[in-house]
Design a protein around this motif. Sequence first.
Motif, PDB file in Angstrom:
ATOM      1  N   VAL A  31       0.835  -1.204   0.000  1.00 19.66           N
ATOM      2  CA  VAL A  31       0.000   0.000   0.000  1.00 19.66           C
ATOM      3  C   VAL A  31       0.869   1.253   0.000  1.00 19.66           C
ATOM      4  O   VAL A  31       0.561   2.235  -0.689  1.00 19.66           O
ATOM      5  CB  VAL A  31      -0.964  -0.020   1.209  1.00 19.66           C
ATOM      6  N   TRP A  35       0.831   4.107  -2.847  1.00 21.98           N
ATOM      7  CA  TRP A  35       0.586   5.483  -2.450  1.00 21.98           C
ATOM      8  C   TRP A  35       1.684   6.404  -2.980  1.00 21.98           C
ATOM      9  O   TRP A  35       1.414   7.487  -3.501  1.00 21.98           O
ATOM     10  CB  TRP A  35       0.499   5.543  -0.923  1.00 21.98           C
ATOM     11  N   TYR A  51      -6.232  11.643  -5.442  1.00 21.65           N
ATOM     12  CA  TYR A  51      -7.276  11.018  -4.629  1.00 21.65           C
ATOM     13  C   TYR A  51      -8.383  12.040  -4.412  1.00 21.65           C
ATOM     14  O   TYR A  51      -8.194  13.230  -4.606  1.00 21.65           O
ATOM     15  CB  TYR A  51      -6.711  10.534  -3.306  1.00 21.65           C
TER      16      TYR A  51
END
Length: 53
Positions: A31, A35, A51
């Motif tokens: 993750v 990211w 995002y």
Amino acid sequence: MVPLLLVLLLVLILFGAGFAVKALWWIAVFVLVVWLLGFVFRPKARTGRWYRW
């Protein structure tokens, strides 16, 4: 006999927890990489965010 079974059960529980924690570490690393890649390959929008928060 009961103490031996309890010790074996404790060993199995700790082994399972150790495996789960190691798997969670790998998921956390994945993750984090996704990211960070989101910041590198973000679209050139006005807000500059990839995002929607």
